[in-house]
Each structure stands twice: as structure tokens, then as C-alpha cells.
Design a protein around this motif. Structure first.
Motif, PDB file in Angstrom:
ATOM      1  N   MET A   1      32.162  36.984 -91.834  1.00 13.84           N
ATOM      2  CA  MET A   1      33.302  36.733 -92.451  1.00 13.84           C
ATOM      3  C   MET A   1      34.279  37.077 -91.632  1.00 13.84           C
ATOM      4  SD  MET A   1      32.439  39.818 -95.506  1.00 13.84           S
ATOM      5  CE  MET A   1      30.691  39.316 -95.244  1.00 13.84           C
ATOM      6  N   VAL A   2      35.590  36.350 -92.488  1.00 11.58           N
ATOM      7  CA  VAL A   2      37.184  36.803 -91.857  1.00 11.58           C
ATOM      8  C   VAL A   2      37.042  38.152 -92.871  1.00 11.58           C
ATOM      9  CG1 VAL A   2      39.474  35.914 -92.505  1.00 11.58           C
ATOM     10  CG2 VAL A   2      37.772  34.559 -92.513  1.00 11.58           C
ATOM     11  N   ALA A   3      37.914  39.156 -91.642  1.00  7.65           N
ATOM     12  CA  ALA A   3      38.434  40.326 -91.594  1.00  7.65           C
ATOM     13  C   ALA A   3      39.982  40.217 -91.805  1.00  7.65           C
ATOM     14  CB  ALA A   3      37.249  40.978 -90.336  1.00  7.65           C
ATOM     15  N   GLY A   4      40.282  39.567 -91.803  1.00  5.82           N
ATOM     16  CA  GLY A   4      42.014  39.694 -91.100  1.00  5.82           C
ATOM     17  C   GLY A   4      42.365  38.830 -90.327  1.00  5.82           C
ATOM     18  N   LYS A   5      43.354  39.376 -90.110  1.00 10.41           N
ATOM     19  CA  LYS A   5      44.598  38.055 -89.256  1.00 10.41           C
ATOM     20  C   LYS A   5      44.334  38.472 -87.590  1.00 10.41           C
ATOM     21  CE  LYS A   5      48.997  35.727 -89.355  1.00 10.41           C
ATOM     22  NZ  LYS A   5      48.275  35.420 -88.367  1.00 10.41           N
ATOM     23  N   ALA A   6      44.393  37.164 -87.274  1.00  6.16           N
ATOM     24  CA  ALA A   6      42.989  37.598 -85.400  1.00  6.16           C
ATOM     25  C   ALA A   6      44.844  37.991 -85.364  1.00  6.16           C
ATOM     26  CB  ALA A   6      44.410  36.142 -84.906  1.00  6.16           C
ATOM     27  N   ASP A   7      44.222  39.188 -83.875  1.00  6.04           N
ATOM     28  CA  ASP A   7      44.833  39.696 -82.939  1.00  6.04           C
ATOM     29  C   ASP A   7      45.997  38.684 -82.177  1.00  6.04           C
ATOM     30  OD1 ASP A   7      43.899  42.169 -83.659  1.00  6.04           O
ATOM     31  OD2 ASP A   7      42.262  41.597 -82.352  1.00  6.04           O
ATOM     32  N   PRO A   8      46.062  39.174 -81.529  1.00  7.56           N
ATOM     33  CA  PRO A   8      47.181  38.228 -80.520  1.00  7.56           C
ATOM     34  C   PRO A   8      46.281  37.705 -79.684  1.00  7.56           C
ATOM     35  CG  PRO A   8      48.675  40.697 -80.579  1.00  7.56           C
ATOM     36  CD  PRO A   8      47.751  40.277 -81.782  1.00  7.56           C
ATOM     37  N   GLU A   9      46.688  36.785 -79.268  1.00  9.85           N
ATOM     38  CA  GLU A   9      46.130  36.145 -78.029  1.00  9.85           C
ATOM     39  C   GLU A   9      46.674  37.204 -76.468  1.00  9.85           C
ATOM     40  OE1 GLU A   9      42.845  34.386 -77.593  1.00  9.85           O
ATOM     41  OE2 GLU A   9      42.840  35.110 -79.785  1.00  9.85           O
ATOM     42  N   MET A  10      45.839  36.801 -75.824  1.00  6.92           N
ATOM     43  CA  MET A  10      45.976  36.891 -74.224  1.00  6.92           C
ATOM     44  C   MET A  10      46.348  35.383 -73.854  1.00  6.92           C
ATOM     45  SD  MET A  10      46.989  39.671 -73.309  1.00  6.92           S
ATOM     46  CE  MET A  10      46.189  39.753 -71.935  1.00  6.92           C
ATOM     47  N   PRO A  11      47.205  35.863 -72.816  1.00  2.84           N
ATOM     48  CA  PRO A  11      47.154  33.663 -72.764  1.00  2.84           C
ATOM     49  C   PRO A  11      45.785  33.300 -71.851  1.00  2.84           C
ATOM     50  CG  PRO A  11      48.136  35.750 -70.543  1.00  2.84           C
ATOM     51  CD  PRO A  11      47.471  36.434 -72.080  1.00  2.84           C
TER      52      PRO A  11
END
Lengths: 679, 679
Positions: A171-181
DNA sequence: CCCATTCGCACCTACGTGACAAAA
DNA sequence: TGTTTTGTCACGTAGGTGCGAATG
């Protein structure tokens, strides 16, 4: 097309590399998105296509070839001259015009992928790098036998959600963390002729996943508990240096998406891995009191891949393609069937004048049904639950990409074209009830859209946009005029090209705009200047004549970073949302739509990064700080994932994490080149 | 320089390839020796240098890059067009003129090599291919940091003797068997910048030795019980297609020569391998009743390589360079010391007008002493016994190269220059007494000759000549005008270049000469036309843009074969004789001679194969038939090893074996392309 | 009988797996 | 506290060793 603003720009991102085990370590290499008109002397390129082209190149950046070795962090002015020489050479390399091909791509071991997909595929990521299982392997057909192609793959975020495995479901647990390149992984055999590529399956098992943001091997860095979508790209080019200027044909197999984990969450996935991965044989229940855990989880499922993919299928298109395989056991069931994915074709020089009707907005359908076997397909539990998401975080409603991905494997059977898809996307929840019936249709149906379409920029933008404000898929008119959300180090840059084409000022002009607004992530090692990583040739890039001039010595660091960040954002944005959604819809639908997309239209003389394209402000609105042109201390914007509609709290969190990263970068930038950012 | 006779010719040899294990299989690739003047538009090339250049390229043929995969035996006319396009591109690639470098090469693990050398190194060859141990690994310095280089190695016959291990010592057991084509092994990282090459040791452990003449992997095929000499080459070129036209700088480390065996003969060698090869740890005497045999043979010698070369030295310049290494044990003694070898530098375009004094006949000495450690060096038992040879087979006296090699590690300390060497070579037996004292000096002294010298053709010819009639080494005047003894598939040919440069007639003219006289061996798979082997890119060639047009479809087979055979012979001839002799002499002598060689002079408009160069008839005299120009049925001459002075009986034997091979070739030649020769 | 070669084997390195416990 | 991450481990595959018997 000679517009200095974006006619040819690029940034070199570089990962310092120290292979403790020089064996099979891929290393990042970045190619330029530079697009001088002179590069296509024989082509009557028009400003718009060209700009689009350049942009596309940038979007497809972060080229990553497997390699190993280490390097030195020195700056070498001479490189500029060498690069110039190489550029001259490149310039004279004529593209294979008039080559006719019609690539069809089939996913190998589709049944296996489907089994995982139904359960919700998980891929372990470790500090030392972990392979994917099932291995990403495709069979290609329809290439021009004699033309040279470069095959690549990358893995992009499927949405901008963070997940958790709770009560036996994701299940969704929040917004995504920033992606690495995210790096483009160039298949080490590239370039090779179509005939060569078609001779055997093309495997990408050398690509490794890691959660080590400081990875020096060039592995693909993923966030744990986030969903990702692998993509496959075909580029007709005989030189990797040409990649940025070439047309990318991108194929997405929705059934290959997965959630990155540091430890398996779903025991069924674990069992499926054990049952099928030869390297995990030690954990199989061999009657002998073996492993604990996972009891009767293993359905009598076909332990197929193990035997089939191994030696049964013969040599494959990768040096160590046969590594995982091998198993003397008889193969219980055929597993060689493949899938035809959705194809996103970003044309470039083909679309010069839109003379070809294909490139317009008509919908030409021409699909090929994959070989896919009618294997047993059950409902996919892999539905990060829109329900839960909706009830838990109603404020996430706008993140349609997340929602979309959550119903990836079942919903939207009725979708026959982009418009329909669009309409359906409006009410993701409504589609839930139809899941069940989707199961039956799901498995074997495979669709491959043909005809010219803009991918890189266009596709990516579409993806980004869909995530941001639910733009309809594949509507070129809609796509055009929207902001390109760049992400660090997805930007491809051939340092040589860059340094010798006098584009420093372009970057400068870029930086003068709101270039940093969308590129929030620190490229970590990627933007680290230094000498070209060693052993590029072994696994490709170096052999392409790419020399690695000390980027940092050629341009002020801020420019380097900003260009990379801005360009890279374009491809690592929550792309999976739209892509997976569409492809899944198409996949599920019995129809065979022939989607056609026009190239993304870019104002000839405006910086893609700074121009007030619709949506740019939008995407930036929620992220806060916008860096001042040329200012070093300006904190980059929230980053690619910064949805303007995200809650303030989440936006702040994301911004903070981004700023942490950026501070590291800036610190590095101010110090000697070649150093890694701390932490 | 536009002389049609040899201005640009080449033949493509091709090994059909079927990798059952697509992992690390090298595949043969052959480049053109074609040398059109137009390729050097900016260079005022003169006929002679050009011709010499072309020849050199041919001599260095048989380029071999590690790769894997399989191919199809189809002919594709379109390839010609593609090749043409690529050629145009290549043509525009400007060479890195004005690049200044002064390469120094050091042999890694010299101590270990020395230990083996003292005992008489043996290398096991197996059907499935066997690595070398110690691994051939060099450290390179003095390259231009930014220039691109291609690094290669090959293994050539050290003499034309067959050996047997009798009474615990190696002794000559007759004349050498015909050599299979030796392939140039292109380091998979090629091309790469000098900086990259210099960053870490360059290892060639991927090169495998085999005795399987039908090998399809591209392994180096050796004759058991024959002596061989590995060679290392540095070529400044940014594209493998340019190899044939580039200057080869060749380095020979005398201590790396070895006798190929199917089973170890000398128990001490076995023990040394076991003690130092990590993979043979299972055979070490770990106190636990381990292996039988080899009791107290293992001197308390330094079990060094095992620990030192492994991880201790860091990443190396090869994908799997660290494979053999690894060992957690502490490293007992430093083993990183290296050796500077003799350097044979074949200049090409550098010698256009002999304007540079370096290229003349002056002797400019400029050597660098290797780092070499003063390790314990005992007398080398590796003296295939001139004594025995002399008494057993006095008729072999003329085979000085054999004799020379037999005293390789000890004799000729007084040699200070070629003349002296020459004089000494006249009485090999006389030098015997001086062996003992040679030991002391032998070990640490390493010499690297600098300055322009002609290698490929010149060197090879010198080697051949020395073996034939004891010509003084490195005397350009002597070398010029001598026959080039070619060997099949050493000839490099870029099919594309060939097919598109209209040089078919050149080959034809060559075939009209006595081209076949010296090329007796069947190229087996090497000359087999077909599509380009797959996975070239993975290990290099394909990525170089080399397409593999069906050579057979472009030219009549006879031409293909003859060109290949003729050119190839140049480098697979008993080269070790002179090379090892000289280098050893130099090595042993305390002096540091600065040898200088002028380029081999070739009559501009005469076929190297047919022209009545002095020695041509000579070499051919003992072999019998001389093929008539253009005649297919003409039986080739005795082959590269055919010493005119060899006993009639041996000559006949050799001739017969050669003819067997050739018959297979001709049969193949007359049949459909892509087939392998029978047997 | 001798010599050279080949094959299966035990034993090793290297490294790809998930389990598990401990850490964060 | 709960979840997520990390490191170590046993157990697999893949393949590099020499041994020694069998073969020719």
C-alpha cells in the motif's frame, strides 16, 4: 536550430569509480544532448524537430555502460583538443539514412514475469548491487540486418509513491523520496548490427540494482520501497556518441515493474525467486530439511525459468548472458514465450517537416501480437491498493500516476486509444470493479504500437505530466508546450562534444533561467568531474571514442550541475505512471491500437529549461526555492517528483532531503574535482 | 604509393563461431592491411613507407578480440554499402598526429615469471582452452594521456623446433610442426586513452590457449611441445579499423616464453603453478594429506603471486582481470615489480621521408631499466640443450633460431649491439661455457630500446631471416630485400575496407605471384567468410563499427586466401628466435644499447610476395613447388617454417603436413563461403 | 614400451542467492 | 515499537586448477 539556448547543450555527470573487483562493473557514461545542425549536414532539419531532438537526447541521457576499473580525478585541458578531433570525426559519420526497420520486441520469460507480477514483483537492492530476477531479457525482431543499433535499458520510477507492505499487501505509504539519477545502461554489445541483435535474446542481467547512493560501479540506484519500471530502448546508431542525436524507440513491459526492497516482503515472492533462480537452489525444499520460513507458499507453480532460460535457449546477446542459467534438470514447461510491449518511438530527423503523415496526429494502428503463451494467469495481488491509498491519504488524489500504477495489471480493459485512456484515468477507482474480468484477457494479449512517435522528451514529459495533472496520454498537442521536468544525470553528455562545440554559454544561459527549479537532486558522483572512467571500452563507451575531458575544468561547476540536473530530470520523473498505465490498458484491452504521436514541439529559440513553458511554474510551485541564475548557493527546486499538488508537508520533506543532497553536491563542487560528496 | 600491387590489400579471415557458453569467448576478427593513400590525406606518404606500412599492417594481422556469440554463414550484399559508409567515416577520422608519447612497458610479476623461466615455463593447452599462468600482465607508462590506444598481444613461435622433455630437461626433438594461424588478441578495453591504460596494469588473462585446431572461440592455437613467445603491442589508434594502418610498438619479454604442453612435464613447474595459482590451491600441501606426486619439489620459494597480484594491486585493465587473484592471506613479499622489455617499434607514417634521423641507421640508444626486483635468480634449466641438439641432430645446425632460443636465458652476455649479437650467433656452442656467469646478471637487468624501429614486417622478417641464414638482427639494409614469409590469417583485413576500396585487383596481382608459396597452413575457420561474429562489441570489434560483409561474396576465394596466407605468415614465423635472442642478450648484458632500426624498405611497385626479393627464392628453395601466378592448384611452399637448410626428410614431412592443410583450404575455397575446411 | 593426449574428477576461486540476526 | 537496513552465513552456479587413469 542554431539557437544557442538549446541547440546543443549537455552536462557531463561522472561517477568516480573504484572497482574493488574489476570484473563486471558497469560505469556511468554520459553523452551529450548537443545537437548542432551541422551534425546532420545531409538532413534538412528544421528548428523544431531539431530542438525536440536535442531535448530527447538529453532526456535519454545518463547513458550507462557496463564497465569497470577506476579513474583519476584530474583535469586535463588537452582533452578538449582530443574531444574536438573526435567530434570532427563523429560529424562525418553519416547516419544510416534510408534504413528501413520495424522493430518488434518480445519479453522473454513472460510467464515468469507474469507470475511475479501477479504477486507484486520485488527486487532486492543491496549495497554491493543485486541483479534482477527474473532477468530482463528481450527478443528483438524487425531490425535492419545490416544497420547498427544500440540497445539500452533503464529503470525509472513508476510513480511518485512510497510503499509499505502491510497486512500482506502493498500500500502507498506516502510520497516518493527523491530519485537518484537513473542511468541508461547501454547493452555492452552495442553497437551491433540488427542481425546480431536478432540472433539471440538480448539480456541485461549485468545491470545491477543498488540502494547505495554513493555507488561507484554505475549500478542503478533505486529507492527501497518504491516502484520502478524497466524500459528497453532501441536506437539506430553506429556510434554511442550519436546516441543523444538519435531516435529512441522505447518499449515498456508493464509486467516487469517492481518494488525495490532491501529484504523481501512477500513470502510468495521469495518462494518464487527460490523456485526459479538457479542461484537460490540452496533454498529449495529438497526434501532434506532445508530452509525454514516459507512453507507451503510455493504453489506447484512452474519452476520453469530455471531450466528454460538457462542453456535451453542458447547463447544470448550478452557476454555473460548465460551466467544465471544452467540447470541440468529437464525443462518442465516452455518458457520462451515473449511479450510485445508498448512502443514509444521518439522520431527525430525522420520528422523534419512532418511531411510524413505518420508523424501527425492521426492514429495509425499497427500492432503485433506477442508470442505470449496462454499460461495460467491469476489475478495480480500487486495492487498497492488505490483503496487504501484513497482512504489513507485522500490528499494524494492528484497523484494519478500512483493510482494508475496501483491498478496496473487489471484495470482499463476498455481503453482503445489515448482519449479513452485519458477518460478512464479520470476515475481510477471506478475501474476497480472490472479487475476480475481483466485477468482473463491480461495474459496473452500484447500490443506494440508502431509508427513515429516522440518518446524521450515527449514520452517522458507525458509521463511527468500525467503524474502531475493527469494529462491524456500520447496527445502530442497536449504534450507540447509543457515543461520538461529534468532529473540529474539522466542528461546525456559527451564531454568531448560539449567542450568542443562551444556550448558553455548555452549552459550558462540555461543556468540563467529556472534551470534548477526542477532538478533538485544531487548527482552525487554523477556530476563529479574527472578523467574518464577506465575500462569503458571493455563494456563499450570508451571504445566509442568517447574521451572524458575534465568537465569541471571546462566549465564552472554550477553549470555542470545545473545542466545535468535539469536534463536528467526529464527521464527519471515518475514516468511509470502514464507509461505503465497506457501499456497496461492497451495490454488488457483486446484491441490493437496504433498510437501515433507527434514530436514534442519546442520553441526554437527558447531554453527548454528557462522558457515559460506551461507547467514549468506549475511543477515548481510547490517546491519552494528557485535558484538564481548562475548562483551557486541557490537551492535547487524540489526535484522531479515535486508534484505541485502534493501536500505542503510532503513537499517540505522532499525539499529537505533534496537540499541535503544538493548541499553535498555544492560542497563537492567547491572542492577539488573528482571527490565524492560526503556521506 | 598508389601502386596497385600492394598499396592496399587485405584478406578477411573469419572463424565461424558458436559459443556454447556465450560468456567470455573471444572471437576472431581480422582487419584489413589495406593501405590506400587516401587514408592519410594530410600525410605526404611516399611509396616506400606506404608499402612498408601496408605490409606491416598485414603482418600484424589476425587481429583477435575477445567476444562471444554465434553467427550466421550468410552473405549479405548490402554489407558492402554499409562497409563503404563506414569507410567513409573512417577515412575522415583524423589520426592523432602530433601526439607525443614514449611508452614504457613493464612486465608485472616479473619475479614469478623469472621463477618459471628459470625452470622452463610450461603452459598447458587443452581442447577447451586454458589460461596462461602466470597471467600476462603489463604496466604501461609514457603514453599520451589523451590519445587513444589499442593494446594487443599475440603469441608467436619462439623457434622452429619441436621439443621433448627427456631426462628432466627439455631438448630439441626435431623441426617444428606447422603453426596454426596466430591471432592478435585485442585487449577488450581497446581503444582507450593512454591515461586509462596507464591507470592500472593491463592484463590479458582472458586469452586462452588451446591445441584444438578447430577452435571456434578464437583462442590461440598452439602446438604442444613447441616453444612460444608472447608479445605485447601498443598501437596509437582510436578505431580498430585503423589498426592495419597504424604503427605497432611491440614489446617482448623474453622471460615470458614457454613451451606448450598438454600435460606438465617438469614437476617443478607443476609445483610452482600449484604454489602460485590460486585456482590450484587444492593441490597445495596443506599438511593435510593432500596431493601425491611432487614431494619436496617446492622450494620454500616465494608463494607470492597468489597474494600479491590478486587484490593487492587493485583493479586492472580488464573486465575480469581480478578473477584469478584474490586470496585473503597476507602477501608475503612484494611482487609488483616489473620488467622493461625490448621494444620493436614499427613506424609507418612517421617515416614518410626518412626525414627523421631516428629512422636511419644510426644507433640511438635510449633505454630504461626496468623496476625489476633483485629477486633470487638461479640458473635457468630451461635450455633445450644445444648440446643434445648438436650431438643428436647435427644436421640441425643451421636452425640457429632454435639454438638461440635454447640458450635464451644465459648466453650472450657480451652482446652490446646487433653486430655483436650476430657474430655470437655464429657459434652458439662456444657461448655455452659462459652461461654460468650469466645467471647473476640475468635477473634484474632490463632493457627497453627506444627510437624508431621497424617491427612488424621488418622485425618479423628479421626473425625469419635469422632463422634461415643467421642474418644480423635489426639491420635494415639486410632486412630489406628479403622475402616476407607469410602465414595464413595473420593477415588482417577489414572486409568493409577491402570491399569498398577496390583493391580486389591488388589481391589478384598478389595471387599472380608466388603468394601461396609460403602460406601453407589452412586458416581453418579463420578464412571462413560469413557474417560478422556476434558480440564483437562486447569485447570490442563490433563496437568499432566493423561490419562483416561476406568476404567470400565480394572476392573470389583464391584471392582471399592467398592474401591472408601471405600476410599472415609474416608474423607467425619463428619470430622468437631473433626476438628472444636479442632481447635476452640485451637483457643479460649490463649495457644499455640504444638500438635503432630503419623501416623495412619495400620496392614500391613490387609485390611483396612475388617480387624477387633476396631470400624469397631462398626460403622457397627447400620446399619444392612454387605456385604459378594465379594458379590455384599450385602447391604452396613449405610454409613459414620451411627453412631452406632443413634436412630433406624433415622438409618433406613438413611439406606434407602443410599440403594436407592447404588441400583442406583449397577445397573450402572452391566451395561455398562460410564453410570450415574439413578435418 | 614410451610418449602424448584426453577425460572425469576433486578441489579451489568467484560470486549470485535468500536466511537470519543485529543494527539503525 | 515497528519497520527497514545491514552484515554474515550457508548453499548454490560457473568455471579455473592439476591429478591420474585411460586412450592412442
Amino acid at each position: 536550430m542554431r539557437d544557442p539556448v538549446f541547440t546543443g547543450t549537455g552536462a557531463m555527470a561522472y561517477h568516480p569509480f573504484h572497482a574493488h573487483r574489476p570484473a563486471d562493473f558497469p560505469v556511468s557514461a554520459f553523452l551529450a544532448a548537443a545537437q548542432p545542425a551541422s551534425f546532420f549536414p545531409s538532413l534538412g532539419l528544421l528548428p523544431k524537430p531539431l530542438a525536440e531532438h536535442a531535448l530527447s537526447g538529453a532526456a535519454e541521457a545518463g547513458l550507462h555502460a557496463a564497465l569497470h576499473g577506476h579513474h583519476h580525478h584530474h583535469s586535463h585541458p588537452q582533452q578538449q583538443a582530443a574531444a574536438a578531433a573526435h567530434l570532427r570525426a563523429l560529424k562525418s559519420l553519416e547516419p544510416d539514412e534510408e534504413v528501413e526497420d520495424d522493430p518488434k520486441v518480445n519479453l522473454e520469460a513472460k510467464e515468469l514475469w507474469d507470475q511475479f507480477h501477479k504477486l507484486g514483483t520485488e527486487m532486492v537492492i543491496t549495497k554491493s548491487g543485486r541483479r534482477m530476477f527474473p532477468p530482463y531479457k528481450v527478443r528483438v525482431n524487425g531490425l535492419d540486418k545490416k544497420a547498427k543499433y544500440i540497445l539500452l535499458m533503464d529503470i525509472v520510477a513508476a510513480d511518485d509513491c512510497r510503499y509499505k507492505f502491510h497486512n500482506s499487501r502493498w500500500m502507498v505509504a506516502g510520497k516518493a523520496d527523491p530519485e537518484m539519477p537513473k542511468r541508461m545502461y547501454i547493452h555492452p554489445d552495442s553497437p551491433a548490427t540488427g542481425e546480431q541483435w536478432m540472433a539471440k535474446p538480448v539480456t541485461f542481467h549485468k545491470l545491477k540494482l543498488t540502494n547505495n547512493i554513493s555507488d561507484k560501479h554505475g549500478f542503478t540506484i533505486l529507492n527501497s520501497m518504491h516502484k520502478y519500471q524497466p524500459r528497453f530502448h532501441i536506437v539506430r546508431a553506429n556510434d554511442i556518441l550519436k546516441l543523444p542525436y538519435s531516435t529512441f524507440r522505447t518499449y515498456v513491459f508493464p509486467e516487469t515493474d517492481f518494488i525495490a526492497v532491501t529484504a523481501y516482503q512477500n513470502d510468495k515472492i521469495t518462494q518464487l525467486k527460490i523456485d526459479n533462480n538457479p542461484f537460490a537452489k540452496g533454498f529449495r525444499d529438497t526434501g532434506n530439511g532445508r530452509r525454514e520460513k516459507r512453507k507451503q507458499l510455493s504453489l506447484p507453480a512452474l519452476r520453469v525459468y530455471d531450466e528454460a532460460c538457462a542453456k535451453g535457449d542458447g547463447a544470448e546477446s550478452d557476454a555473460s548472458s548465460c551466467e544465471p542459467p544452467s540447470s541440468r534438470e529437464p525443462l518442465h514447461s516452455p518458457l520462451g514465450s515473449a511479450t510485445s510491449p508498448l512502443k514509444f518511438n521518439r522520431s527525430s530527423r525522420d520528422e523534419k517537416n512532418s511531411t510524413e503523415s505518420d508523424q501527425e496526429f492521426e492514429h495509425q494502428e499497427q500492432m503485433s501480437v506477442g508470442v505470449s503463451s496462454p499460461g495460467p494467469q491469476a489475478a495480480s495481488p500487486f495492487k498497492p491498493s488505490i483503496e487504501e491509498k484513497v482512504k489513507d491519504k485522500p490528499e494524494l488524489d492528484k497523484k494519478e500516476d500512483c493510482e494508475d500504477s496501483s491498478r496496473e495489471s487489471d484495470s482499463a480493459f476498455s481503453i482503445r486509444n489515448p482519449e479513452k485512456d485519458k477518460s478512464e484515468r479520470g476515475n481510477p477507482k471506478e475501474s476497480e470493479p472490472s479487475r476480475k474480468e481483466g485477468k482473463e484477457r491480461f495474459t496473452p494479449l500484447l500490443i506494440q504500437t508502431e509508427g513515429p512517435s516522440s518518446f524521450s522528451a515527449n514520452h517522458l514529459q507525458s509521463l511527468a505530466l500525467s503524474g502531475l495533472h493527469g494529462q491524456p496520454l500520447f496527445n502530442p498537442l497536449t504534450a507540447a508546450g509543457h515543461p520538461l521536468l529534468f532529473h540529474p544525470s539522466q542528461f546525456a553528455m559527451a564531454p568531448g562534444a560539449f567542450s568542443t562545440m562551444g556550448m558553455g554559454h548555452l549552459l550558462a544561459s540555461m543556468s540563467g533561467a529556472s534551470a534548477l527549479e526542477n532538478g533538485g537532486l544531487s548527482p552525487q558522483g554523477t556530476a563529479t568531474p574527472g578523467s574518464f572512467p577506465f575500462h569503458l571500452s571493455q563494456h563499450m563507451l570508451a571504445s566509442q571514442g568517447i574521451s572524458m575531458p575534465p568537465f569541471g575544468s571546462l566549465l564552472p561547476y554550477p553549470y555542470t550541475y545545473m545542466a545535468a540536473a535539469a536534463a536528467a530530470a526529464a527521464s527519471s520523473l515518475p514516468a511509470g505512471g502514464v507509461a505503465s498505465c497506457l501499456s497496461r490498458n492497451a495490454l488488457l484491452s483486446g484491441s490493437r491500437p496504433r498510437l501515433r504521436f507527434s514530436p514534442y514541439q519546442i520553441p526554437p529559440s527558447s531554453s527548454l529549461l528557462s522558457a515559460g513553458l506551461p507547467g514549468a511554474d506549475h511543477a515548481d510551485s510547490g517546491s519552494g526555492s528557485s535558484s538564481k541564475p548562475g548562483s551557486r548557493e541557490g537551492s535547487p527546486a524540489p526535484g522531479p517528483h515535486g508534484s505541485p499538488h502534493a501536500p505542503a508537508k510532503e513537499a517540505v520533506n522532499e525539499l529537505q532531503s533534496i537540499q541535503r543532497l544538493v548541499s553535498g553536491l555544492e560542497k563537492q563542487r567547491d572542492e577539488s574535482p573528482g571527490r565524492e560528496s560526503p556521506k
